[in-house]
Design an enzyme around this catalytic site. Sequence first.
Site, PDB file in Angstrom:
ATOM      1  N   ARG A  88       0.846  -1.205   0.000  1.00 17.83           N
ATOM      2  CA  ARG A  88       0.000   0.000   0.000  1.00 17.83           C
ATOM      3  C   ARG A  88       0.872   1.242   0.000  1.00 17.83           C
ATOM      4  O   ARG A  88       1.834   1.322   0.767  1.00 17.83           O
ATOM      5  CB  ARG A  88      -0.836   0.074   1.296  1.00 17.83           C
ATOM      6  CG  ARG A  88      -1.947  -0.867   1.386  1.00 17.83           C
ATOM      7  CD  ARG A  88      -2.986  -0.446   2.386  1.00 17.83           C
ATOM      8  NE  ARG A  88      -2.519   0.107   3.663  1.00 17.83           N
ATOM      9  CZ  ARG A  88      -3.323   0.628   4.567  1.00 17.83           C
ATOM     10  NH1 ARG A  88      -4.618   0.684   4.347  1.00 17.83           N
ATOM     11  NH2 ARG A  88      -2.866   1.084   5.704  1.00 17.83           N
ATOM     12  N   THR A  92      -1.526   7.394  -0.460  1.00 14.05           N
ATOM     13  CA  THR A  92      -2.802   7.245  -1.188  1.00 14.05           C
ATOM     14  C   THR A  92      -3.610   6.040  -0.731  1.00 14.05           C
ATOM     15  O   THR A  92      -4.813   5.968  -0.994  1.00 14.05           O
ATOM     16  CB  THR A  92      -2.525   7.064  -2.691  1.00 14.05           C
ATOM     17  OG1 THR A  92      -1.788   5.833  -2.861  1.00 14.05           O
ATOM     18  CG2 THR A  92      -1.711   8.217  -3.253  1.00 14.05           C
ATOM     19  N   ASP A 184       0.574  -2.284  12.282  1.00 12.32           N
ATOM     20  CA  ASP A 184       1.031  -2.786  10.980  1.00 12.32           C
ATOM     21  C   ASP A 184       1.441  -4.242  11.130  1.00 12.32           C
ATOM     22  O   ASP A 184       2.445  -4.554  11.766  1.00 12.32           O
ATOM     23  CB  ASP A 184       2.208  -1.931  10.488  1.00 12.32           C
ATOM     24  CG  ASP A 184       2.601  -2.304   9.070  1.00 12.32           C
ATOM     25  OD1 ASP A 184       2.881  -3.492   8.816  1.00 12.32           O
ATOM     26  OD2 ASP A 184       2.612  -1.425   8.197  1.00 12.32           O
ATOM     27  N   ASP A 187       5.012  -5.271   9.900  1.00 13.31           N
ATOM     28  CA  ASP A 187       6.074  -4.761  10.773  1.00 13.31           C
ATOM     29  C   ASP A 187       6.139  -5.561  12.069  1.00 13.31           C
ATOM     30  O   ASP A 187       7.228  -5.853  12.572  1.00 13.31           O
ATOM     31  CB  ASP A 187       5.833  -3.285  11.103  1.00 13.31           C
ATOM     32  CG  ASP A 187       6.195  -2.371   9.939  1.00 13.31           C
ATOM     33  OD1 ASP A 187       6.820  -2.851   8.980  1.00 13.31           O
ATOM     34  OD2 ASP A 187       5.850  -1.184   9.996  1.00 13.31           O
TER      35      ASP A 187
END
Length: 192
Positions: A88, A92, A184, A187
């Site tokens: 991603r 945006t 995330d 991560d």
Amino acid sequence: MSRLRHRDTPCDEFRRLARRVSLLIAAEAARDLELASVDIDTPLETTRAQRLANRVVAVPVLRAGLGMLDAFLELMPAAQVGYFGLERNEETGVARRYYEKVPRDLGGAVVFLLDPMLATGGSAAHAIEGLRGFGALGVRLLSIVAAPEGVRHLEAEAPDVHVYTAALDRELNDKRYIVPGLGDFGDRLYGT
Ligand code: PRP
Ligand code: URA
């Protein structure tokens, strides 16, 4: 799920928990797979047994989906595996495909798309479109945490795709992260 969500859960425990919850989701998603009868020889006699009727293909979305793959293969050791690398754009929110290695001719196969976070649904929709390009009809998406926005996106873009998730969270925040969520996933899985 509470330890998976907790901000202080270390990477090794996060991986273990992601694997455990993935196994439960995979079992649920595989519950209604079609079976075929076969004759087998036990040491004593011939009998009828059942095996999966269709080819099974697992497609983890890199990176985060790799955290679900081992669990899936534990349940379906004969599954073929393909990969989509999607990322991603932080600004945006639009997913870009940077890698693809998927078995061709997916018609007739049951395809399990593995992506733990269904946020805007952009990545999953992108991957599903790619799978359709290889003839996939029966696609099931296995996620761990989903946002209502992502579910609605897929209902509109791919209404035939079944979504299996462990948690349907409240919403997306202004950075398109799922809240309360777990942060995330990639991560946390890889300690980056
Ligand atoms: C994450 C996640 C999904 C995607 C979901 O991947 O693994 O693929 O975001 O968001 P969406 O529904 O809004 O598209 P990310 O792009 O962070 O890449 P990573 O797995 O490599 O960390
Ligand atoms: N991807 C993640 O890893 N987490 C989110 O909350 C949204 C997208």
